[in-house]
Design a protein around this motif. Structure first.
Motif, short mmCIF file in Angstrom:
data_model
loop_
_atom_site.label_atom_id
_atom_site.label_comp_id
_atom_site.label_asym_id
_atom_site.label_seq_id
_atom_site.Cartn_x
_atom_site.Cartn_y
_atom_site.Cartn_z
N LYS A 172 -9.68 11.25 -8.95
CA LYS A 172 -10.32 12.49 -8.52
C LYS A 172 -9.72 13.01 -7.22
CE LYS A 172 -14.73 11.48 -10.77
NZ LYS A 172 -16.19 11.23 -10.58
N GLU A 173 -9.30 12.12 -6.33
CA GLU A 173 -8.73 12.53 -5.05
C GLU A 173 -7.46 11.72 -4.81
OE1 GLU A 173 -11.54 12.07 -1.96
OE2 GLU A 173 -13.05 13.35 -2.90
N PRO A 174 -6.41 12.36 -4.27
CA PRO A 174 -5.16 11.64 -3.99
C PRO A 174 -5.26 10.80 -2.72
CG PRO A 174 -4.96 13.91 -3.26
CD PRO A 174 -6.31 13.78 -3.90
N SER A 175 -6.17 9.85 -2.69
CA SER A 175 -6.36 9.02 -1.51
C SER A 175 -5.95 7.60 -1.82
CB SER A 175 -7.83 9.04 -1.08
OG SER A 175 -8.65 8.55 -2.14
N THR A 176 -5.81 6.80 -0.78
CA THR A 176 -5.48 5.40 -0.97
C THR A 176 -6.69 4.67 -1.50
OG1 THR A 176 -6.04 5.01 1.35
CG2 THR A 176 -3.73 5.36 0.82
N PRO A 177 -6.50 3.56 -2.21
CA PRO A 177 -7.65 2.89 -2.83
C PRO A 177 -8.56 2.24 -1.80
CG PRO A 177 -5.71 1.54 -3.01
CD PRO A 177 -5.26 2.85 -2.45
N SER A 178 -9.83 2.19 -2.12
CA SER A 178 -10.76 1.48 -1.26
C SER A 178 -10.64 -0.02 -1.51
CB SER A 178 -12.20 1.94 -1.53
OG SER A 178 -12.55 1.69 -2.87
N LEU A 228 0.82 -1.21 0.00
CA LEU A 228 0.00 0.00 0.00
C LEU A 228 0.86 1.26 0.00
CD1 LEU A 228 -3.05 0.84 0.21
CD2 LEU A 228 -2.65 1.09 2.67
N GLY A 229 2.06 1.16 0.59
CA GLY A 229 2.94 2.33 0.68
C GLY A 229 3.51 2.81 -0.64
N VAL A 230 3.51 1.98 -1.68
CA VAL A 230 4.17 2.39 -2.93
C VAL A 230 3.24 3.19 -3.85
CG1 VAL A 230 5.48 0.22 -2.83
CG2 VAL A 230 3.57 0.41 -4.43
N LEU A 231 1.95 3.25 -3.54
CA LEU A 231 0.98 3.73 -4.52
C LEU A 231 1.19 5.16 -4.97
CD1 LEU A 231 -2.31 2.09 -3.21
CD2 LEU A 231 -0.77 1.29 -5.00
N HIS A 232 1.74 6.00 -4.11
CA HIS A 232 1.90 7.40 -4.49
C HIS A 232 3.33 7.76 -4.89
CE1 HIS A 232 -2.23 8.14 -3.58
NE2 HIS A 232 -2.09 7.71 -2.35
N LEU A 233 4.19 6.76 -5.02
CA LEU A 233 5.49 7.01 -5.65
C LEU A 233 5.26 7.34 -7.12
CD1 LEU A 233 7.57 4.11 -4.09
CD2 LEU A 233 7.94 6.56 -3.70
N SER A 251 1.74 8.48 -10.94
CA SER A 251 1.94 7.69 -9.73
C SER A 251 1.68 6.21 -10.03
CB SER A 251 1.00 8.15 -8.62
OG SER A 251 -0.34 7.85 -8.96
N ILE A 252 2.18 5.35 -9.15
CA ILE A 252 1.90 3.92 -9.27
C ILE A 252 0.38 3.69 -9.25
CG2 ILE A 252 2.10 1.69 -8.10
CD1 ILE A 252 4.69 2.43 -9.33
N LEU A 253 -0.33 4.46 -8.43
CA LEU A 253 -1.78 4.33 -8.34
C LEU A 253 -2.44 4.61 -9.68
CD1 LEU A 253 -4.22 3.91 -6.45
CD2 LEU A 253 -4.20 6.38 -6.05
N GLU A 254 -2.05 5.70 -10.33
CA GLU A 254 -2.63 6.04 -11.64
C GLU A 254 -2.30 4.98 -12.68
OE1 GLU A 254 -2.56 10.74 -12.26
OE2 GLU A 254 -0.64 9.98 -11.49
N LEU A 255 -1.06 4.54 -12.70
CA LEU A 255 -0.65 3.54 -13.68
C LEU A 255 -1.34 2.20 -13.44
CD1 LEU A 255 3.15 4.42 -13.80
CD2 LEU A 255 1.46 4.88 -15.58
N VAL A 274 0.78 -0.97 -14.59
CA VAL A 274 1.61 -1.57 -13.55
C VAL A 274 0.86 -2.79 -13.03
CG1 VAL A 274 2.62 -1.28 -11.27
CG2 VAL A 274 2.76 0.58 -12.92
N LYS A 275 1.56 -3.91 -12.85
CA LYS A 275 0.90 -5.18 -12.57
C LYS A 275 0.50 -5.32 -11.10
CE LYS A 275 2.64 -8.85 -14.49
NZ LYS A 275 3.59 -9.91 -14.91
N PHE A 276 -0.79 -5.56 -10.88
CA PHE A 276 -1.31 -5.94 -9.57
C PHE A 276 -2.15 -7.20 -9.73
CE2 PHE A 276 -0.08 -1.71 -8.37
CZ PHE A 276 0.10 -1.76 -7.00
N ASP A 277 -2.17 -8.02 -8.68
CA ASP A 277 -2.96 -9.25 -8.68
C ASP A 277 -3.67 -9.36 -7.32
OD1 ASP A 277 -4.03 -11.77 -8.74
OD2 ASP A 277 -2.14 -12.82 -9.10
#
Length: 323
Positions: free
Chosen positions: A313-319, A237-242, A260-264, A270-273
């Motif tokens: 829309k908001e720079p928040s962590t994902p739900s 979870l910590g990498v998402l805004h790098l 950001s990693i979150l946007e990608l 960027v690969k997530f599983d």
């Protein structure tokens, strides 16, 4: 080393090529030493590591100023030296995202990322790591005996120095989750949420990936106390805004110069599983999840029932929704 990430699956993954040893050149002695580890997150040479591994070598503008380099291991077990170009420091976590480039005259070879996971770990869950160690390092005090999987060797050429030998081994180490700190463990060494395991972390392993039993990167090595008795890891979870430069991944955008990693992840770059789903494009997200679940079932795997949404829309962590 090929790994079958989940009982009963027919899919195999070469996790070894995702590991990135980081070395520093001793300019006076003409030698190199292992200082940390990372892992690839794009095919374009972007890696994640612990910030304390590289902080002395990075200027205030994020530009590399020190004699450090990353090593890319290829599937045929050759190694390629990659230089640091640009770094992004996380404002809270002990994390950094590094943009690397192949050292000339080597031809660029795409890097191989392994899927990360936002699924939350549980106490007593089994985990493992690929530790980068010296080729002749002696191992002791492991609760579960590991396996030295492969030894890599090559030479570093420089105009300033004669050829220097780069030699290291990769060791597969096992353990389990012992405790989860949802806020912080302490205010000095670990002032952020972290995970405690008994996976051995040897010198030079900071910044490397921790894997869950499905072969997904679930956390990043941070530090260890008491030798090999307790290790601590930053959750993914910590990498998402790098962030990385848009141009460095082939996106020409004069307005949004960084991604950001979150946007990608929301764009599936960027690969997530399981895959990160785009909260602003629900139909596309539904199709993406169905495709993911279908691939898992065809491969003999049970898909993760956790759903992770991201929004721009908001720079928040994902739900997160757990099924």
């Amino acid at each position: 080393m090929h790994f079958k990430p989940y009982p009963g699956t027919r899919r195999v993954v070469d996790l070894l090529s995702a590991i990135v040893p980081i070395f520093r050149v001793d300019e006076e002695g003409g030698t190199v030493e292992l200082i940390g580890t990372g892992f690839w997150v794009t095919n374009s040479g972007h890696m994640i590591t612990a910030w304390h591994v590289v902080d002395e070598n990075i200027g205030t503008n994020g530009i590399d100023r020190g004699p450090i380099f990353a090593v890319q291991t290829l599937t045929d077990r050759r190694i390629v030296v990659r230089n640091f170009r640009k770094s992004d420091k996380h404002p809270k976590f002990d994390l950094a995202l590094i943009e690397t480039v192949v050292a000339p005259p080597t031809v660029n070879v795409p890097t191989i990322p392994v899927a990360m996971s936002l699924d939350e770990l549980r106490v007593d869950e089994r985990v493992f790591s690929f530790a980068v160690i010296s080729a002749d390092q002696e191992i002791a005090d492991e609760k579960v005996s590991g396996l030295t999987a492969y030894v890599f060797a090559g030479e570093l050429f420089s105009e300033q120095h004669p050829p220097m030998t780069v030699r290291f081994a990769i060791r597969l180490s096992f353990g389990r989750v012992e405790e989860i700190f949802d806020e912080m463990r302490d205010r000095v060494m670990l002032p952020f949420p972290c995970i405690q395991t008994d996976v051995p972390i040897y010198g030079g392993n900071s910044g490397g990936p921790l894997f869950d039993i499905r072969g997904r990167i679930c956390a990043i090595h941070c530090t260890s106390f008491g030798g090999n008795e307790a290790a601590f890891h930053v959750p993914i979870l910590g990498v998402l805004h790098l962030r990385m430069r848009s141009q460095s991944i082939g996106i020409e955008d004069s307005v949004t110069q960084y991604r950001s990693i979150l946007e990608l992840a929301a764009d599936n770059q960027v690969k997530f599983d399981p895959p990160m789903l785009d909260a602003d494009r629900l139909i596309r997200s539904l199709i993406r999840w169905i495709w993911y679940a279908t691939r898992c079932l065809v491969g003999g795997e049970r898909p993760s029932l956790n759903v992770h949404f991201a929004t721009r829309k908001e720079p928040s962590t994902p739900s997160t929704t757990t099924g």
